[in-house]
Design an enzyme around this catalytic site. Structure first.
Site, PDB file in Angstrom:
ATOM      1  N   ARG A 302       0.805  -1.213   0.000  1.00 11.70           N
ATOM      2  CA  ARG A 302       0.000   0.000   0.000  1.00 11.70           C
ATOM      3  C   ARG A 302       0.849   1.280   0.000  1.00 11.70           C
ATOM      4  O   ARG A 302       0.536   2.236  -0.700  1.00 11.70           O
ATOM      5  CB  ARG A 302      -0.896  -0.003   1.252  1.00 11.70           C
ATOM      6  N   TYR A 346     -14.157  -2.001   4.070  1.00 16.71           N
ATOM      7  CA  TYR A 346     -13.406  -1.576   5.262  1.00 16.71           C
ATOM      8  C   TYR A 346     -13.888  -0.240   5.819  1.00 16.71           C
ATOM      9  O   TYR A 346     -13.169   0.381   6.610  1.00 16.71           O
ATOM     10  CB  TYR A 346     -11.916  -1.405   4.921  1.00 16.71           C
ATOM     11  N   CYS A 374     -26.624  -2.791  -7.152  1.00 17.29           N
ATOM     12  CA  CYS A 374     -27.828  -3.029  -6.355  1.00 17.29           C
ATOM     13  C   CYS A 374     -27.485  -3.539  -4.960  1.00 17.29           C
ATOM     14  O   CYS A 374     -27.788  -4.687  -4.609  1.00 17.29           O
ATOM     15  CB  CYS A 374     -28.723  -4.015  -7.080  1.00 17.29           C
TER      16      CYS A 374
END
Ligand SMILES: *Cc1c(COP(=O)(O)O)cnc(C)c1O
Length: 454
Positions: A302, A346, A374
């Site tokens: 990340r 998250y 949906c």
């Protein structure tokens, strides 16, 4: 930029200018609007359509260099193995490979992607709690640097396989240090109740077993305590201190340890939360593991790939709340949770910037930013201060380079979005948008249904 939020919040969201200032590869231009390096996002949208992932090669390079500089600065002998699962784009991998980064992979597909990007096997680490025999065989064929073993069972399987092939696998033992990284429950991995690694108390006996098994050469110990760690260095220090004790015990038992794999997990500021710097991480490693005098490995995903990427989307329509929720405003986008799942999965906060110059300075009011899928969970943000946006207006989700495209799906039969890389004034489509033919073309009808025409 005055916010029109009705309530004085104690912790207001950062404004557009603040979000921009913290992301040097982005800028706002009076004529061209929001720009990545030197390429206006409006041009990318005209060329590639939306939704589209956009990655800044310059930002990827800067971050790779900053991390290495921090490790060098602390006097560590360190190698960086980018965690491919954060972003598997071949172009992204190629940029990072050119910066000298190795790879941390967790599947056959990621191992193949790393090799295809030119990362040598000698710089690849294979992690993961359930590597299949087929994956282990490929890792042996590619003679990768290290296989991180997560259980006694896996050690026996790999030993038998390697011995039968006449090979020796360099292995590290992943230990679970039972520390709480205080991150989201779905991405914490270093607690004893998590599935990862072996208990540190079991590690000395298992490491000795690795040394005794044919086909295995234990080269070190590894840990990875979780992802998006922003709570400071306490969890890292606790984990690495336990690792250091373990290494001393192994040495005392005459077992060789060549290096220590420190894992990934370094967090980034998605909003404006304080996040630890690579210098802080390097300092924590130096303080805890430095006295052992061993080289260390890092597996950041990340921290490298998140900030350099964004998700570019278009407004489909702006919907006003009905009689039961007057004043509520929904911005419905052409991107959805199948593209960027982090908010749904998250409760993640992503900065959202308008792209057109006039939208950047228009009056703000709260909006719920949603996709067309949906599911009520298909909500990117609630009550976000944004201007009124017309159909076709562009918005950018910031810091979406990690766990963005890599976690996307085709839910609701939505084709995977395109991916674009920007490098200075150049840009190119690095993954074309999936077509509806691609999607439909995967299906096969069995004979007995083909014959029964509806
Ligand atoms: C996911 C993972 C990483 C990377 O985590 P980030 O939070 O993206 O830095 C590193 N090592 C292992 C073993 C992982 O599973």
């Amino acid at each position: 930029m005055a916010s029109a939020l009705p309530l004085a919040q104690t912790d207001p969201d950062p404004g557009f200018a603040e979000l921009l200032a913290a992301r040097p590869h982005l800028s706002m231009h009076a004529h061209d609007g929001l720009t990545v390096e030197e390429v206006p996002l409006a041009r990318i949208a005209a060329d590639a359509g939306t939704p589209t992932w956009v990655y800044s090669a310059g930002a990827l390079r800067r971050r790779a260099r900053a991390l290495k500089a921090a490790l060098d600065g602390a006097g560590l002998r360190a190698s960086v193995h980018y965690a491919v699962k954060a972003n598997t784009s071949l172009a992204v991998l190629r940029v990072l490979a050119a910066e000298g980064l190795g790879a941390d992979v967790v599947s056959e597909g990621e191992l193949r992607a790393a090799r295809a990007a030119g990362i040598p096997g000698a710089e690849i680490v294979f992690s993961g709690v359930g590597k299949t025999e087929r994956e282990l065989r490929l890792a042996l064929d590619e003679d990768i640097a290290q296989i991180n073993l997560e259980s006694a069972e896996e050690a026996e399987t790999l030993s038998a396989l390697a011995a039968s092939l006449g090979r020796t696998a360099r292995v590290a033992l992943r230990v679970n240090p039972d520390v709480d990284a205080r991150t989201h429950a779905k991405i914490t991995t270093g607690r004893s109740e998590n599935k990862f690694g072996v208990a540190i108390a079991d590690a000395p006996a298992l490491y000795a077993r690795l040394a005794a098994l044919p086909g295995l050469e234990p080269v070190g110990v590894a840990t990875h305590i979780g992802s998006q760690i922003t709570s400071g260095m306490a969890a890292y220090r606790a984990a690495y201190a336990r690792l250091a004790e373990l290494v001393q015990a192994l040495r005392a038992a005459g077992l060789p340890v060549q290096h220590i794999d420190c894992g990934g997990g370094l967090g980034i500021p998605y909003r404006d939360e304080p996040a630890p710097s690579p210098e802080a991480l390097a300092g924590a490693i130096k303080a805890t593991l430095g006295p052992l005098g061993l080289p260390v490995m890092l597996e950041p995903g990340r921290w490298i790939a998140g900030p350099p990427g964004l998700l570019l989307a278009s407004v489909v329509l702006q919907k006003q709340g009905g009689a039961s929720s007057p004043g509520r405003r929904f911005l419905v986008l052409d991107a959805a949770m199948n593209d960027l799942v982090r908010p749904a999965m998250y409760e993640a906060w992503h900065g959202i910037l308008p792209v057109a110059p006039r939208d950047f300075v228009a009056p703000l009011s709260p909006a719920d930013v949603v996709g067309p899928v949906c599911e009520t969970g298909d909500t990117f943000a609630r009550g976000r201060a944004l201007p009124s946006l017309q159909p076709g207006a562009l918005v950018a989700f910031l810091d979406a380079g990690a766990y963005g495209a890599a976690m996307s799906s085709t839910y609701n039969m939505r084709p995977l979005a395109a991916e674009v890389m920007v490098d200075g004034a150049r840009f190119a489509v690095t993954r074309p948008r999936q077509t509806h033919d691609d999607l439909l073309g995967r299906d096969r009808l069995p004979d007995w249904l083909r014959e029964a025409s509806p």
